[in-house]
Scaffold this active site. Structure first.
Site, PDB file in Angstrom:
ATOM      1  N   ASP A  19       0.717  -1.229  -0.050  1.00  0.00           N
ATOM      2  CA  ASP A  19      -0.114  -0.126   0.007  1.00  0.00           C
ATOM      3  C   ASP A  19       0.921   1.229  -0.030  1.00  0.00           C
ATOM      4  OD1 ASP A  19      -2.363  -1.462   0.237  1.00  0.00           O
ATOM      5  OD2 ASP A  19      -2.133  -1.789   2.481  1.00  0.00           O
ATOM      6  N   ARG A  99      -0.678   1.094  16.653  1.00  0.00           N
ATOM      7  CA  ARG A  99      -1.302   2.204  15.756  1.00  0.00           C
ATOM      8  C   ARG A  99      -1.442   3.317  16.622  1.00  0.00           C
ATOM      9  NH1 ARG A  99       0.403  -0.472  12.074  1.00  0.00           N
ATOM     10  NH2 ARG A  99      -0.900  -1.453  10.434  1.00  0.00           N
ATOM     11  N   ASP A 128      -7.812  -0.038  10.929  1.00  0.00           N
ATOM     12  CA  ASP A 128      -6.591   0.927  11.206  1.00  0.00           C
ATOM     13  C   ASP A 128      -6.812   2.476  10.930  1.00  0.00           C
ATOM     14  OD1 ASP A 128      -4.944  -0.886  12.181  1.00  0.00           O
ATOM     15  OD2 ASP A 128      -3.963  -1.541  10.409  1.00  0.00           O
ATOM     16  N   SER A 180      -1.959 -10.106   3.094  1.00  0.00           N
ATOM     17  CA  SER A 180      -1.797  -8.839   3.743  1.00  0.00           C
ATOM     18  C   SER A 180      -1.303  -9.075   5.022  1.00  0.00           C
ATOM     19  CB  SER A 180      -3.212  -8.104   4.016  1.00  0.00           C
ATOM     20  OG  SER A 180      -3.220  -6.961   4.717  1.00  0.00           O
TER      21      SER A 180
END
Length: 407
Positions: A19, A99, A128, A180
């Site tokens: 990404d 995060r 996220d 992923s």
């Protein structure tokens, strides 16, 4: 929609994965060629940081900033969660732990660099995006946020690979190994490909799938023992060797991984409402949670333990849903710390082919009395139980008398 005309400098949350690798050229093309400052949060992903600066610069970033966030993540978030025994539907919150500290650091760097916006590569389907953006709003409330997955025409990971190939962006993955993944000191997650169908059994022994250890099938036939010391709910030593918490996790990852510990396959309920299937590797974390729970059994009183078990669900939800930087977190963390005041002692565990087996627990603050509970002779007067049962059962007795017309 964001007004692109005033955006000259963007801070990008950069991992070097699929990404964020294509986001740099995409931002250059779609946001009037702004300066891109790539920021990688080091949360213990180790080898994934190798070659990151060269890749970021080659694809268009002006520089790469690597922020060491390991101990902040461990000490400020993971340890309080451990004290609370917080789990989200059996998931040990690996991605969610990292995060908040990354989002906070993005905000701090963006303000220091005079950036006009912060960009992240989280999808519009996942959790996220919420975790990053709530942290950014807490520390840079006026900052513009760019989320390409909510803007661009790319619809799948295959199309991302097409874009990368067209723009000569080097990738470490192929279409066949395009899971992923998210990795940090605490865990590694796997999503996508064959895992998208819950009917498919994960191929744990496929080369390159598991990274933090082996499957229970391939674990040694001989058990391994480990002893963990805690002080006020926090781990402080392994087998008598004192070390900081992040090093304890690192060492337990190795021991646990070698013995097939901490692999779970779950379908979880995402914050946005959909169900998602994932395989998680959390070897060291699984050992720590088990050890902490064993020590609490003998050191925490019944009422406090039961309330804490209820609050653990709320605490896990709070972390999972991105609300770490909130008054509720501060209040619940205070409870976690206070309830762990006497959670001090040693826990011995046997690790065998994916199993964590208790092998002995001791504490100077133990509430366990062998004299009280023994089946042999003790000081406890069993005759006292009769009066207690009469009082405890009084409402039941009165109800029965009413039904019999004897009141």
């Amino acid at each position: 929609m964001i007004d692109k005309s005033g955006i000259k400098k963007i801070v990008l949350a950069y991992s070097g994965g699929l990404d964020t690798s294509i986001i740099i050229p995409w931002l250059k093309e779609n946001y009037n060629n702004p300066e891109i400052i790539a920021v990688a949060g080091n949360v213990g992903q180790n080898d994934e940081l190798e070659g990151l600066e060269e890749k970021a610069l080659k694809t268009g970033a002006s520089k790469l900033i690597v922020a060491d966030l390991v101990d902040e993540m461990v000490d400020d978030i993971i340890i309080p969660a451990l004290k609370m025994d917080a789990k989200y539907e059996t998931y040990l919150l690996g991605t969610a732990f990292a995060r908040p500290v990354i989002g906070k650091k993005l905000a701090e760097i963006a303000l220091a660099e005079g950036a006009d916006a912060i960009c992240h590569g989280a999808t519009g389907k996942g959790n996220d995006q919420v975790r990053f953006e709530l942290a950014i709003k807490r520390f840079a409330p006026g900052m513009k946020i760019i989320a390409p997955w909510r803007e661009w025409d790319i619809k799948s990971r295959d199309e991302e690979i097409d874009y990368a190939e067209a723009h000569h962006v080097p990738l470490k993955i192929s279409r066949e190994t395009n899971y992923s993944k998210d990795k940090n000191l605490w865990h590694l997650s796997h999503e996508g490909l064959d895992l998208e169908d819950p009917a498919n059994e994960p191929d744990y022994d496929k080369p390159g799938f598991l990274e933090m250890g082996v499957s229970p099938v391939k674990a040694p036939d001989k058990p391994a023992y480990v002893t963990i010391d805690f002080e006020a709910g926090a781990p402080v030593a392994i087998d008598g060797e004192k070390m900081k918490a992040s090093k304890i996790i690192e060492k337990l990852n190795k021991i646990g991984g070698e013995n097939g510990i901490g692999i779970i396959d779950i379908v979880e309920n995402r914050l946005v409402g959909m169900k998602d299937r994932g395989v998680y590797e959390t070897p060291g974390g699984s050992i720590l949670y088990k050890a902490h729970e064993q020590l609490e059994m003998i050191t925490v009183d019944k009422d406090t333990l039961h309330v804490k078990q209820k609050l653990a669900v709320d605490y896990a939800d709070l972390i999972y849903n991105g609300k770490w930087y909130s008054p509720l977190q501060e209040a619940l963390t205070a409870f976690a710390n206070e309830s762990n005041r006497y959670v001090t002692g040693s826990v011995k565990l046997k690790l065998y082919k994916g199993n964590i087996i208790p092998a002995g627990t001791t504490s100077p603050y133990s509430l366990y009395s062998e004299n009280l509970v023994t089946f042999g002779e003790s000081d406890y007067d069993q005759n006292q139980a009769a009066g207690f049962i009469n009082l405890w059962g009084l409402p039941t007795t009165v109800q029965a008398l009413r039904e019999q017309g004897k009141l």
